[in-house]
Motif scaffolding. Structure first.
Motif, PDB file in Angstrom:
ATOM      1  N   GLY A 248     -28.540  36.705 -99.338  1.00 29.01           N
ATOM      2  CA  GLY A 248     -29.719  35.845 -99.315  1.00 29.01           C
ATOM      3  C   GLY A 248     -30.331  35.697-100.699  1.00 29.01           C
ATOM      4  N   VAL A 249     -30.434  36.809-101.429  1.00 31.75           N
ATOM      5  CA  VAL A 249     -30.989  36.766-102.785  1.00 31.75           C
ATOM      6  C   VAL A 249     -30.149  35.833-103.655  1.00 31.75           C
ATOM      7  CG1 VAL A 249     -31.353  38.127-104.863  1.00 31.75           C
ATOM      8  CG2 VAL A 249     -32.059  39.040-102.650  1.00 31.75           C
ATOM      9  N   ALA A 250     -28.832  35.978-103.563  1.00 28.89           N
ATOM     10  CA  ALA A 250     -27.935  35.150-104.370  1.00 28.89           C
ATOM     11  C   ALA A 250     -28.070  33.677-103.992  1.00 28.89           C
ATOM     12  CB  ALA A 250     -26.493  35.627-104.188  1.00 28.89           C
ATOM     13  N   LEU A 251     -28.204  33.406-102.684  1.00 28.31           N
ATOM     14  CA  LEU A 251     -28.399  32.018-102.236  1.00 28.31           C
ATOM     15  C   LEU A 251     -29.691  31.446-102.802  1.00 28.31           C
ATOM     16  CD1 LEU A 251     -27.285  32.026 -98.487  1.00 28.31           C
ATOM     17  CD2 LEU A 251     -26.333  30.644-100.337  1.00 28.31           C
ATOM     18  N   GLY A 252     -30.720  32.290-102.901  1.00 20.83           N
ATOM     19  CA  GLY A 252     -31.989  31.869-103.484  1.00 20.83           C
ATOM     20  C   GLY A 252     -31.789  31.403-104.923  1.00 20.83           C
ATOM     21  N   PHE A 253     -30.996  32.151-105.686  1.00 22.81           N
ATOM     22  CA  PHE A 253     -30.695  31.746-107.065  1.00 22.81           C
ATOM     23  C   PHE A 253     -29.903  30.440-107.074  1.00 22.81           C
ATOM     24  CE2 PHE A 253     -31.616  36.181-108.213  1.00 22.81           C
ATOM     25  CZ  PHE A 253     -32.399  35.941-109.328  1.00 22.81           C
ATOM     26  N   LEU A 254     -28.916  30.343-106.182  1.00 21.58           N
ATOM     27  CA  LEU A 254     -28.030  29.174-106.162  1.00 21.58           C
ATOM     28  C   LEU A 254     -28.823  27.905-105.874  1.00 21.58           C
ATOM     29  CD1 LEU A 254     -25.067  28.187-106.265  1.00 21.58           C
ATOM     30  CD2 LEU A 254     -24.966  28.526-103.801  1.00 21.58           C
ATOM     31  N   PHE A 255     -29.729  27.973-104.881  1.00 26.43           N
ATOM     32  CA  PHE A 255     -30.491  26.782-104.503  1.00 26.43           C
ATOM     33  C   PHE A 255     -31.818  26.704-105.232  1.00 26.43           C
ATOM     34  CE2 PHE A 255     -27.895  27.404-100.563  1.00 26.43           C
ATOM     35  CZ  PHE A 255     -27.083  26.311-100.800  1.00 26.43           C
ATOM     36  N   ASN A 256     -32.040  27.656-106.146  1.00 29.35           N
ATOM     37  CA  ASN A 256     -33.242  27.642-106.955  1.00 29.35           C
ATOM     38  C   ASN A 256     -34.509  27.712-106.096  1.00 29.35           C
ATOM     39  OD1 ASN A 256     -34.347  27.817-109.410  1.00 29.35           O
ATOM     40  ND2 ASN A 256     -34.175  25.646-109.966  1.00 29.35           N
ATOM     41  N   THR A 257     -34.449  28.497-105.022  1.00 32.04           N
ATOM     42  CA  THR A 257     -35.639  28.725-104.207  1.00 32.04           C
ATOM     43  C   THR A 257     -36.027  30.189-104.338  1.00 32.04           C
ATOM     44  OG1 THR A 257     -34.272  29.238-102.304  1.00 32.04           O
ATOM     45  CG2 THR A 257     -35.043  26.958-102.502  1.00 32.04           C
ATOM     46  N   SER A 258     -37.071  30.607-103.606  1.00 31.83           N
ATOM     47  CA  SER A 258     -37.533  31.988-103.695  1.00 31.83           C
ATOM     48  C   SER A 258     -36.478  32.942-103.137  1.00 31.83           C
ATOM     49  CB  SER A 258     -38.826  32.152-102.904  1.00 31.83           C
ATOM     50  OG  SER A 258     -38.976  33.498-102.507  1.00 31.83           O
ATOM     51  N   PRO A 259     -35.991  33.871-103.950  1.00 37.80           N
ATOM     52  CA  PRO A 259     -34.997  34.830-103.439  1.00 37.80           C
ATOM     53  C   PRO A 259     -35.529  35.653-102.274  1.00 37.80           C
ATOM     54  CG  PRO A 259     -35.126  34.917-105.834  1.00 37.80           C
ATOM     55  CD  PRO A 259     -36.261  34.053-105.381  1.00 37.80           C
ATOM     56  N   VAL A 260     -36.845  35.973-102.285  1.00 39.30           N
ATOM     57  CA  VAL A 260     -37.395  36.841-101.228  1.00 39.30           C
ATOM     58  C   VAL A 260     -37.311  36.141 -99.869  1.00 39.30           C
ATOM     59  CG1 VAL A 260     -39.473  37.960-100.357  1.00 39.30           C
ATOM     60  CG2 VAL A 260     -38.911  38.119-102.782  1.00 39.30           C
ATOM     61  N   TRP A 261     -37.801  34.873 -99.802  1.00 48.25           N
ATOM     62  CA  TRP A 261     -37.805  34.198 -98.506  1.00 48.25           C
ATOM     63  C   TRP A 261     -36.395  33.859 -98.055  1.00 48.25           C
ATOM     64  CZ3 TRP A 261     -41.748  34.901 -95.600  1.00 48.25           C
ATOM     65  CH2 TRP A 261     -43.006  35.100 -96.175  1.00 48.25           C
ATOM     66  N   MET A 262     -35.505  33.554 -99.004  1.00 43.04           N
ATOM     67  CA  MET A 262     -34.108  33.314 -98.639  1.00 43.04           C
ATOM     68  C   MET A 262     -33.488  34.596 -98.087  1.00 43.04           C
ATOM     69  SD  MET A 262     -32.148  30.870 -98.327  1.00 43.04           S
ATOM     70  CE  MET A 262     -31.660  29.472 -99.292  1.00 43.04           C
ATOM     71  N   ALA A 263     -33.823  35.735 -98.710  1.00 48.08           N
ATOM     72  CA  ALA A 263     -33.312  37.015 -98.231  1.00 48.08           C
ATOM     73  C   ALA A 263     -33.834  37.319 -96.829  1.00 48.08           C
ATOM     74  CB  ALA A 263     -33.696  38.130 -99.197  1.00 48.08           C
ATOM     75  N   VAL A 264     -35.104  36.968 -96.576  1.00 47.42           N
ATOM     76  CA  VAL A 264     -35.675  37.175 -95.228  1.00 47.42           C
ATOM     77  C   VAL A 264     -34.854  36.395 -94.210  1.00 47.42           C
ATOM     78  CG1 VAL A 264     -37.652  36.758 -93.737  1.00 47.42           C
ATOM     79  CG2 VAL A 264     -38.023  37.613 -96.036  1.00 47.42           C
ATOM     80  N   ALA A 265     -34.588  35.105 -94.529  1.00 47.62           N
ATOM     81  CA  ALA A 265     -33.873  34.253 -93.580  1.00 47.62           C
ATOM     82  C   ALA A 265     -32.463  34.774 -93.329  1.00 47.62           C
ATOM     83  CB  ALA A 265     -33.834  32.823 -94.110  1.00 47.62           C
ATOM     84  N   VAL A 266     -31.726  35.067 -94.413  1.00 49.56           N
ATOM     85  CA  VAL A 266     -30.326  35.468 -94.248  1.00 49.56           C
ATOM     86  C   VAL A 266     -30.225  36.836 -93.574  1.00 49.56           C
ATOM     87  CG1 VAL A 266     -28.222  36.068 -95.485  1.00 49.56           C
ATOM     88  CG2 VAL A 266     -29.531  34.054 -96.158  1.00 49.56           C
ATOM     89  N   SER A 267     -31.098  37.776 -93.954  1.00 51.84           N
ATOM     90  CA  SER A 267     -30.975  39.103 -93.341  1.00 51.84           C
ATOM     91  C   SER A 267     -31.446  39.084 -91.890  1.00 51.84           C
ATOM     92  CB  SER A 267     -31.722  40.153 -94.154  1.00 51.84           C
ATOM     93  OG  SER A 267     -33.059  39.788 -94.317  1.00 51.84           O
ATOM     94  N   ALA A 268     -32.375  38.183 -91.554  1.00 47.17           N
ATOM     95  CA  ALA A 268     -32.766  38.055 -90.144  1.00 47.17           C
ATOM     96  C   ALA A 268     -31.577  37.564 -89.323  1.00 47.17           C
ATOM     97  CB  ALA A 268     -33.947  37.100 -89.994  1.00 47.17           C
ATOM     98  N   VAL A 269     -30.850  36.577 -89.859  1.00 48.30           N
ATOM     99  CA  VAL A 269     -29.650  36.095 -89.165  1.00 48.30           C
ATOM    100  C   VAL A 269     -28.638  37.232 -89.014  1.00 48.30           C
ATOM    101  CG1 VAL A 269     -27.664  34.552 -89.365  1.00 48.30           C
ATOM    102  CG2 VAL A 269     -29.956  33.695 -89.849  1.00 48.30           C
TER     103      VAL A 269
END
Lengths: 277, 291
Positions: free
Chosen positions: B50-71
């Motif tokens: 999720g953190v890496a996806l946050g970097f890739l899409f240039n969004t907040s790594p924290v919220w992306m990590a929340v979404a991916v780890s929840a999944v």
């Protein structure tokens, strides 16, 4: 009067293997019905299907007149699963475990004063009120079983379903369990229970239903009146005595060091089986 | 003496440590109760993707990590409850997939390299930004609300799932809620102790607390107290001694656990002695020949 539990030609499978092959069973209000049978006869599966924990593959299973898959009035039911299922990696007091029995009434709402009073009454009924604050890990097998029964009683149910409540329970706890059940019957409860043998509960039981290979093999009304003597029932020769050598298919489990019994607890050999009652 | 509080970055660090020290054991206790102490680690590895996806899409790594780890946590729970895969195998797959996915994706991100992941892997509580604090505040409020507000229901589900189902509790929904709550906790805690040490803060305070407690509510309260104690003292220590905060917190927690077990030894002995008469099995009805 409408039956509390009714099974008509119920079939069920576990892992693709047929375990119940058409079971008929009716439990009317105020009755105590015992399910007996060898290991693998389907008695535990039958009660777990009754409480909705094993899907029914055929036939009809009704609880309080409602098909079991539509039954939602769980507060009317008090369930005591086999003891091995209730373990946790974090300590818990007796009061905490028994309080879980109130959730059938409270759902997602917090517990109140009435709930705490019911928990105290349930612990008192099984004679463990003085240990309410102790950890359940510090209990003996029989005391632990009494806690699980208190948990079911805490919800003040109309129907009690108990899966092997006497397994691994010492004699003192067996007597307390029998007294507890009698008190529940006096207030009008209905009881369905799985047993290996009738033991101290013999006098309480209205009907003993013996299962074999997923079917009802025979039904004995008022087994307590049949007596404790060595004279067997006429149909008893159908499954007893066991052959002298080799394991019997679907044979009764006889604990080592105990005399041979038939499932109704009548001594087949010269053994002491008068128990407490 | 409180010069540590003079710096805004340390105020933020201590606030984050306080919130995480309370939230992590509050969820961790249910995982320990269900003997899934390693689930936090599994979610942590997935959060890396999720953190890496946050970097890739240039969004907040924290919220992306929340979404991916929840999944990931929900997938793990569904695998566990359906019995499709054994719990430990599902966990192992999640470990490998999350780690490999994170490293692969961060290298695909423009200008990204595994160096970007370092602060998430090991935590860097002293670089928490005001925006991070907002996220941490919301997430830990959600985590504490669920884990304390539904404690009786979650306790019942984790203690005896079959009984909980027969009481009519929405067991599947509660299990999924617990999984999502654990995922939120992991992503909150990754800024403080790092993804690789997240689980330590969820598990060690609980295990240290239960050395001396008899009940669940008591263990929960003591675990939250221990969690706050170790995360605050670890953050302060790391400031004065100039050592990494994540590792400091975990080592202090482990010392606390060792101390608790040592102090609880005489207590355990006394309890064992007291329980002995009760534990002694009553004589089974022995076969006796009738006279």
């Amino acid at each position: 009067m409408e039956p509390v539990i009714s099974l008509t030609g119920v079939t069920a499978e576990l892992g693709g293997r047929p375990v119940l092959r058409g079971v008929d069973l009716t439990v009317r209000p105020g009755e105590v019905v015992a399910l007996l049978g060898a290991n693998g006869s389907g008695k535990s599966t039958a009660v777990r299907a009754t409480v909705g924990q094993v899907p029914v593959s055929g036939g009809e299973l009704r609880m309080f007149g409602t098909a079991v898959h539509r039954f939602r009035d769980w507060r009317r039911l008090g369930y005591v699963p086999q003891r091995s299922t209730a373990t946790g990696g974090v300590p818990a007091t007796l009061r905490e475990v028994v309080s879980a029995g109130r959730l059938a009434r409270r759902g997602l709402r917090p517990l109140g004063r009435a709930d705490r009073a019911a928990v105290d009454r349930a612990l008192d009924l099984v004679g463990l009120a003085d240990r309410a604050g102790d950890s359940v890990d510090a209990l003996s097998g029989g005391q632990h079983q009494r806690v699980l029964i208190a948990r079911a009683l805490a919800g003040e149910p109309e129907l009690l379903v108990l899966d092997e409540p006497l397994a691994g329970v010492d004699l003192a706890s067996q007597a307390i369990l029998a007294d507890t059940l009698r008190a529940q019957l006096d207030r009008g409860a209905t009881v369905l229970l799985v047993l290996h043998e009738l033991g101290p509960l013999r006098q309480l039981i209205d009907r003993a239903v013996v299962l074999a290979h997923g079917r009802v093999e025979r039904v004995v009304e008022r087994p307590g009146d049949v007596g404790d003597g060595v004279a067997p029932l006429p149909e008893e020769s159908a499954c007893h005595p066991p052959p002298a050598n080799g394991p019997r298919p679907g044979g009764w489990e006889v604990p080592p060091g105990r005399g041979p019994h038939d499932p109704l607890g009548r001594a087949v050999g010269p053994t002491l089986q008068t128990g407490i009652l | 003496m409180f010069e540590v509080l003079d710096y805004p970055f340390m105020q933020r660090a201590l606030l984050a440590a306080l919130l995480i020290g309370a939230a992590a054991p509050a969820v961790g206790i249910y995982l320990v109760q269900r003997r899934q102490a390693l689930m936090g680690d599994g979610i942590g590895h997935v959060a890396l993707t999720g953190v890496a996806l946050g970097f890739l899409f240039n969004t907040s790594p924290v919220w992306m990590a929340v979404a991916v780890s929840a999944v990931g946590a929900v997938a793990m729970e569904l695998l566990r409850s359906s019995g499709l895969a054994r719990g430990d195998i599902a966990l192992a797959m999640l470990f490998y997939g999350g780690m490999a996915g994170g490293v692969m994706i961060i290298n695909l991100a423009p200008g990204g390299s595994t160096a970007n992941l370092t602060s998430y892997l090991w935590g860097s509580v002293t670089t928490v930004s005001p925006a991070d604090i907002t996220a941490i505040l919301w997430l830990s409020a959600f985590v504490l609300l669920i884990s304390l507000g539904l404690r009786r229901q979650l306790f019942a589900v984790c203690q005896d799932e079959e009984f909980a189902r027969v009481t009519g509790l929405p067991v599947r929904a509660l299990n999924l809620l617990l999984a999502v709550t654990a995922a939120a906790t992991v992503t909150v805690a990754m800024r403080v102790v790092g993804l690789l040490l997240v689980s330590a803060l969820m598990v060690i305070p609980v295990v240290a607390a239960q050395q001396a407690t008899r009940g669940f509510a008591m263990t929960l309260a003591a675990a939250i107290g221990f969690g706050v104690l170790v995360s605050l003292s670890g953050t302060v220590t790391s400031y004065y001694a100039d050592v990494p905060p994540g590792a400091t917190i975990v080592l202090i927690a482990l010392s606390l656990f060792a101390l608790a077990s040592l102090l609880a030894l005489p207590l355990a002995r006394r309890r064992a002695r007291r329980a002995l008469p009760a534990q002694a099995p009553a004589p089974a009805p022995e076969p006796a020949a009738r006279p």
